[in-house]
Design an enzyme around this catalytic site. Structure first.
Site, PDB file in Angstrom:
ATOM      1  N   ASP A   1      47.452 -14.542  -3.040  1.00 23.02           N
ATOM      2  CA  ASP A   1      46.740 -15.741  -2.297  1.00 23.02           C
ATOM      3  C   ASP A   1      47.925 -16.295  -1.257  1.00 23.02           C
ATOM      4  O   ASP A   1      49.066 -16.476  -1.642  1.00 23.02           O
ATOM      5  CB  ASP A   1      46.189 -16.640  -3.106  1.00 23.02           C
ATOM      6  CG  ASP A   1      45.325 -17.393  -2.353  1.00 23.02           C
ATOM      7  OD1 ASP A   1      44.150 -17.628  -2.727  1.00 23.02           O
ATOM      8  OD2 ASP A   1      45.713 -18.303  -1.521  1.00 23.02           O
TER       9      ASP A   1
ATOM     10  N   ASP B   1      37.161 -10.905   7.186  1.00 24.77           N
ATOM     11  CA  ASP B   1      38.033  -9.767   7.481  1.00 24.77           C
ATOM     12  C   ASP B   1      38.932  -9.459   6.319  1.00 24.77           C
ATOM     13  O   ASP B   1      39.214  -8.144   6.182  1.00 24.77           O
ATOM     14  CB  ASP B   1      38.902 -10.419   8.801  1.00 24.77           C
ATOM     15  CG  ASP B   1      39.754  -9.418   9.279  1.00 24.77           C
ATOM     16  OD1 ASP B   1      39.387  -8.261   9.847  1.00 24.77           O
ATOM     17  OD2 ASP B   1      40.899  -9.577   9.385  1.00 24.77           O
TER      18      ASP B   1
ATOM     19  N   CYS C   1      27.477 -21.308  29.210  1.00 26.60           N
ATOM     20  CA  CYS C   1      27.382 -22.518  30.125  1.00 26.60           C
ATOM     21  C   CYS C   1      27.569 -23.599  29.442  1.00 26.60           C
ATOM     22  O   CYS C   1      28.145 -24.495  30.044  1.00 26.60           O
ATOM     23  CB  CYS C   1      26.075 -22.233  30.835  1.00 26.60           C
ATOM     24  SG  CYS C   1      24.464 -22.261  29.796  1.00 26.60           S
TER      25      CYS C   1
END
Length: 407
Positions: free
Chosen positions: A68, A140, A193
């Site tokens: 970890d 991931d 936008c």
């Protein structure tokens, strides 16, 4: 069944009673022998990882390797029961190992404080185990472990939780689907936008900071992000022209460059946007950041010692250790300057390749500060680092009982 016992209550007597409840006969003896002799790789020492490690040692597994990369935070303590307040700031894997050895002193547990994607954890490393147990919350990294397990031909047990929901799946090469064979939910996308020019929610400022400003300064500005929309497609190479930042001079310090970025992004760019009257007919225009605030914040950064900068968090170096508190605007400016400086100096070899990672604390510091500065300009409520980390990392906060049931 699920065993929920506080770590302080462990004793040899507890383990003895568990042993007495196990099945007897040849099958039971073979099962206990297999548990004792199997080499287990447990990836992740967080919510699932703590429960998993506890269950492993109480079930008779004695040869366990734990990996970890995280350190313990105050917010972990409500569900990661192998940790205590005195452990805050320490390695999760190393503290979890010590706690598990208090439960089962006879176990052989090796702890690695590092990213499972590092080169030292290669295929040969994975081949040395009989089974891999995944307790990660990073998609991931989960994909990476899946591929390593397939390459090493080692069975993988994959687990995860999302609030009250949880799942466990078993993946064996050539016999079952792999972890990536089934499509995973994708994060929500936001109109470019809105993100660029007219944010009205904290998440808009967070996505802007994570997907536009962070890669503009430290990574690949053409990488895929959460700020896209079918109606907002632009010509290749134009995605980030709205963020105009002066180049860093050869002899310019990282700290001075950070101040220049603030001036470019939060004063000049905001002033330019505010002048477009048609854009602000139905709402107040954004307000540029005051130079006086920046100067006061810079003085605080200059007071941080080099020794304090040798941490993995700009916020902690500035004494802002409570991730649940909302920083003032001056504190946000200070964190922005210092996190920029620390990333540029401590990770100079990776500039141009870095991306936001919720486990990379400096990137969380930067995005938290940058989004709060943008929110301040647009009169949007500021958020705590904890809240920003959750939104930027698409985190659904874990629940202890779900973790326990999954393991």
């Amino acid at each position: 069944w699920v065993l929920l016992v506080a770590p302080g209550c462990w004793s040899v007597g507890v383990c003895d009673r568990i042993e007495q409840t196990q099945m007897t006969g040849t099958y039971a003896r073979d099962a206990r022998k297999a548990c004792k002799e199997s080499k287990v790789l447990a990836v992740g020492a967080g919510g699932i990882g703590c429960e998993l490690l506890k269950t492993l040692v109480l079930s008779g597994f004695e040869d366990i390797t734990l990996v970890d990369m995280d350190t313990i935070e105050i917010s972990n303590l409500n569900r990661q029961f192998l940790f205590r307040k005195k452990h805050v700031g320490q390695s999760k894997s190393e503290v979890a190992r010590e706690a598990a050895l208090n439960i089962a002193p006879q176990a052989k547990i090796k702890a690695y404080h590092g990213n499972v994607k590092e080169g030292r954890f290669d295929v040969d490393f994975f081949k040395s185990f009989n089974i891999i147990l995944n307790g990660l919350d990073n998609l991931d990294a989960r994909r990476h472990v899946n591929r390593m397990a397939l390459a090493a031909k080692v069975p993988l047990v994959e687990s995860g939780t999302a609030g009250y929901k949880g799942q466990v799946t078993v993946h064996i090469g050539g016999q079952t689907d792999c972890f990536e064979c089934q499509p995973k939910p994708v994060p929500k996308k936001f109109p470019v936008c809105t993100i660029r020019n007219t944010p009205d929610k904290p998440i808009h400022c967070i996505v802007w900071s994570k997907d536009l400003l962070f890669p503009r300064l430290f990574g690949d500005p053409t990488a895929e992000d959460d700020a896209s929309d079918a109606n907002d497609k632009q010509e290749e190479g134009e995605e980030h022209k709205d963020i105009e930042i002066s180049s860093r001079d050869p002899d310019e310090s990282a700290q001075d460059f950070a101040v220049k970025v603030i001036d470019d992004v939060y004063r000049k760019a905001i002033s330019k946007l505010a002048e477009i009257e048609d854009m602000w007919k139905e709402r107040e225009p954004p307000q540029p950041l005051d130079d006086k605030l920046v100067k006061r914040a810079l003085e605080k950064v200059k007071g941080v010692s080099q020794a304090s900068k040798q941490t993995d968090s700009a916020a902690r170096a500035l004494g802002l250790s409570n991730s649940h508190s909302v920083w003032t605007i001056e504190e946000s400016i200070s964190v922005f300057i210092l996190s920029t400086e620390m990333i540029l100096e401590q990770h100079s070899s990776n500039i141009g390749m870095l991306g936001f990672d919720k486990d990379f604390d400096l990137s969380v510091d930067f995005v938290s500060a940058a989004s709060n500065l943008r929110s301040f300009c647009y009169a949007i409520p500021l958020q705590s680092k904890f809240e920003v980390k959750g939104m930027a990392g698409n985190i659904i906060h874990a629940i202890a009982t779900t973790n326990a049931i999954v393991t």
